[in-house]
Design a protein around this motif. Sequence first.
Motif, short mmCIF file in Angstrom:
data_model
loop_
_atom_site.label_atom_id
_atom_site.label_comp_id
_atom_site.label_asym_id
_atom_site.label_seq_id
_atom_site.Cartn_x
_atom_site.Cartn_y
_atom_site.Cartn_z
N SER A 2 -6.63 17.96 0.93
CA SER A 2 -7.21 18.21 2.25
C SER A 2 -8.02 17.01 2.72
CB SER A 2 -8.12 19.44 2.22
OG SER A 2 -8.81 19.59 3.46
N GLN A 3 -7.93 16.72 4.01
CA GLN A 3 -8.80 15.69 4.60
C GLN A 3 -9.76 16.32 5.60
OE1 GLN A 3 -5.54 12.85 5.67
NE2 GLN A 3 -6.41 11.53 4.06
N VAL A 4 -9.91 17.64 5.50
CA VAL A 4 -10.85 18.37 6.37
C VAL A 4 -11.76 19.26 5.52
CG1 VAL A 4 -9.37 18.33 8.43
CG2 VAL A 4 -9.08 20.17 6.74
N SER A 50 -0.31 11.67 -2.64
CA SER A 50 0.51 10.74 -3.44
C SER A 50 -0.27 10.23 -4.65
CB SER A 50 0.95 9.57 -2.55
OG SER A 50 -0.18 8.94 -1.96
N HIS A 51 -1.57 9.96 -4.45
CA HIS A 51 -2.41 9.55 -5.59
C HIS A 51 -2.49 10.67 -6.62
CE1 HIS A 51 -4.26 5.76 -4.35
NE2 HIS A 51 -4.56 6.25 -3.18
N LEU A 52 -2.66 11.91 -6.14
CA LEU A 52 -2.88 13.04 -7.05
C LEU A 52 -1.65 13.28 -7.92
CD1 LEU A 52 -4.67 15.38 -8.01
CD2 LEU A 52 -3.83 16.72 -6.05
N VAL A 81 -4.30 3.16 -7.82
CA VAL A 81 -5.34 2.50 -8.60
C VAL A 81 -6.14 3.45 -9.47
CG1 VAL A 81 -5.56 0.64 -6.91
CG2 VAL A 81 -7.02 2.66 -6.70
N TYR A 82 -6.07 4.77 -9.21
CA TYR A 82 -6.90 5.67 -10.02
C TYR A 82 -6.43 5.70 -11.47
CZ TYR A 82 -8.69 6.85 -5.46
OH TYR A 82 -9.24 6.76 -4.21
N ARG A 83 -5.19 5.18 -11.70
CA ARG A 83 -4.70 5.05 -13.07
C ARG A 83 -5.57 4.08 -13.88
NH1 ARG A 83 1.69 3.81 -13.38
NH2 ARG A 83 2.56 5.44 -12.05
N LEU A 100 -9.79 16.02 -2.16
CA LEU A 100 -10.46 16.55 -0.96
C LEU A 100 -11.31 15.45 -0.33
CD1 LEU A 100 -11.73 19.94 -2.49
CD2 LEU A 100 -9.51 19.46 -1.42
N GLN A 101 -11.13 15.28 1.00
CA GLN A 101 -11.94 14.36 1.78
C GLN A 101 -12.41 15.08 3.04
OE1 GLN A 101 -9.04 11.26 2.58
NE2 GLN A 101 -9.68 10.04 0.81
N ASP A 102 -13.38 14.50 3.76
CA ASP A 102 -13.81 15.15 5.00
C ASP A 102 -13.90 14.20 6.19
OD1 ASP A 102 -16.15 13.72 4.63
OD2 ASP A 102 -17.46 15.46 4.44
N TRP A 103 -13.25 13.02 6.05
CA TRP A 103 -13.41 12.05 7.16
C TRP A 103 -12.65 12.48 8.41
CZ3 TRP A 103 -9.24 8.80 8.79
CH2 TRP A 103 -8.09 8.87 7.98
N LEU A 104 -11.78 13.49 8.28
CA LEU A 104 -11.11 14.05 9.46
C LEU A 104 -11.54 15.50 9.71
CD1 LEU A 104 -7.48 12.59 9.01
CD2 LEU A 104 -9.10 12.04 10.84
N GLU A 152 0.83 -1.20 0.00
CA GLU A 152 0.00 0.00 0.00
C GLU A 152 0.87 1.26 0.00
OE1 GLU A 152 -2.75 1.66 -0.13
OE2 GLU A 152 -3.92 -0.07 -0.76
N LYS A 153 0.30 2.34 -0.56
CA LYS A 153 1.04 3.61 -0.51
C LYS A 153 0.79 4.23 0.86
CE LYS A 153 -1.90 5.81 -0.42
NZ LYS A 153 -2.94 5.82 0.66
N PRO A 154 1.72 5.06 1.33
CA PRO A 154 3.01 5.34 0.76
C PRO A 154 3.92 4.11 0.89
CG PRO A 154 2.87 6.35 2.92
CD PRO A 154 1.52 5.77 2.62
N TRP A 172 -4.97 6.25 13.04
CA TRP A 172 -3.54 5.97 13.17
C TRP A 172 -2.72 6.89 12.27
CZ3 TRP A 172 -1.21 4.70 8.67
CH2 TRP A 172 -1.97 4.05 7.68
N ARG A 173 -3.30 7.35 11.15
CA ARG A 173 -2.54 8.21 10.23
C ARG A 173 -2.18 9.56 10.86
NH1 ARG A 173 -6.37 5.46 7.46
NH2 ARG A 173 -5.88 4.47 5.44
N VAL A 174 -2.94 9.95 11.89
CA VAL A 174 -2.68 11.24 12.55
C VAL A 174 -1.35 11.18 13.32
CG1 VAL A 174 -3.54 12.83 14.33
CG2 VAL A 174 -5.14 11.76 12.71
N ALA A 176 0.96 12.36 2.06
CA ALA A 176 1.44 10.98 1.87
C ALA A 176 0.29 10.03 1.58
CB ALA A 176 2.20 10.51 3.12
N ASP A 177 -0.85 10.28 2.21
CA ASP A 177 -1.98 9.35 2.08
C ASP A 177 -2.72 9.54 0.76
OD1 ASP A 177 -5.14 8.85 3.80
OD2 ASP A 177 -3.85 7.42 2.79
N ILE A 178 -3.09 10.79 0.43
CA ILE A 178 -3.88 10.99 -0.79
C ILE A 178 -3.23 11.93 -1.81
CG2 ILE A 178 -6.06 10.39 0.29
CD1 ILE A 178 -6.70 13.37 0.55
#
Length: 393
Positions: A268-270, A211-213, A151-153, A181-185, A122-124, A193-195, A207-209
Motif C-alpha cells: 500500500s502507498q496510502v 516488486s521489492h517485496l 537493494v533490500y537484498r 506500506l508507505q503513506d506518501w500518496l 531502476e525497477k520495474p 508521475w507513477r499515478v 510495480a513500484d514497491i
Amino acid sequence: MTTTVIGQSAPAGTAARTAAGQTGERAVSGSVRAGFIGSGFMAAVHSRAARAAGAQLAAIASSSAESAQRASAKLGIAKAYESVDRLLGDDTIDIVHVCTPNTTHAAITEAVIAAGKHVICEKPLATTVADAEALRTLAATAGITAAVPFVYRFHPMVREARARILAGATGRVLSVSGNYLQDWLAEPVADDWRVDAALGGPSRAFADIGSHLVDLLEFVTGDRILRLNATSRTVYGERGLSRDITTEDLVALVVELRGGAVGTLLVSQVAAGRKNSLVLEITGARESVRFDQERPDELWLGRRSGSELMQRDAATLSSDAARYSVVPAGHPMGYQDAFNAFVADSYAATNTDARDGNTTAGLPTFDDGLRAVRITAAVLASAQSGQWVEVAE
Ligand code: SOE
C-alpha cells in the motif's frame, strides 16, 4: 565542480578505455566511469552510491539540457549532456544508471546496451513482460552486467535470514507474510508521475514497491511463487492534476510457493503513518525469521522457546551477511548503505578480474527484473479476474 559540457560528444579520438570481449562484454579495469539518465530522487541515490563505490561520475542526461545542468551541479557529475544519445555517444562511459519514469526504461535501456555499455536499470525493469523478456535477452546476448536495484537484498540481516533458511536452521518453510506500506500518496491531493499509467505503467503500488517485496521473499526463501490471488484498490479516482486514475493504491494477495508454503502480502502507498515499512516474516518448522526494513540492524528469530532479537554484529553473522556489515555493531547501517553495496557489487561484476562468486551470487540481474515484472502481470490479471493466476517461471 565547474566543468559541464552541453551538446558535445566525448572529445574526438577518446581512446576506448575498454576492450570488447568475445561476447562483446565491456571489460572494465580501473575506476568505473558512470553515466546517469534521469535527475530525480533515485538519480541522487544512485550517484551517492556510485561515488561511494569509487566511480567517476562522468555524465548525466535528463528530460532537458537545463535539468541535466542543474543535476550535474547539484550531484557533482562532471558533464551534462543535452540528450540521452549524446551521453551514449561518450565512449569513455562504462556503465549507465537508468533512473527515468517506468515506461521509458525499455527504450532507454535498449539504447544503452546497443551502445555497448553495462547498465543498472531502476525497477520495474519494464512495464510489460514482453519488454522485460527482450531486455533480459539483449543483456545476455551482449554479455554485459545488467542489474536492477532490488537493494533490500543487501542489508546484512537480510543475508543472515537467507543464510539461516538455506542452512536449514529454520526447518521447512511453512508460511510467509509480508507488508510493504508507505503513506506518501495517502492524501488525495498527492500526485506523482507513477499515478499516470502512461508514465508509470498499468501497475503503480505493486510495480513500484511490491516488486521489492516479492523479490525479497523469493531471494530470502530460495523458493518461487507458484500462483497467487490478488485484490487491488484505487482509493482515489482523482488526485491533484490526475483524473480517471486506473493504477492501484494498494494490493492484498495470497501466495502459494513451489515448496508448499502459503502466505499473505499487503502492498500500500496510502497507509497513513507508514513511511517505508517493508516487513517480511518467514515461518519455518523450527524457527521463524522477521526482517523490518525500518530497523535493518535487527533480525527477529522466533522459536517455541528462546526467541531472540538478533543484532547486527559481524562476529555472529554468516559470512555472506558479515561481508556487508561494513561498520562495527552499534553503528547503525541503513538504506543508502544497502544501495552502496548493490552498486559496488554491480561495478565489481563489470570487472572480469575483480568479480567473484561473492559479488555475483546475490546480484539482482535482468533475470530478477523480468521475474518481478512477471509477478506484477500475474497480480494485475488476478485482480482483474478474481481468480488464482499461475506465475510463469
Ligand atoms: C517510492 O515508492 C520509492 O522511492 C520506490 O520507487 C523505491 O524503489 C523504494 O525503495 C522506496 O520508495
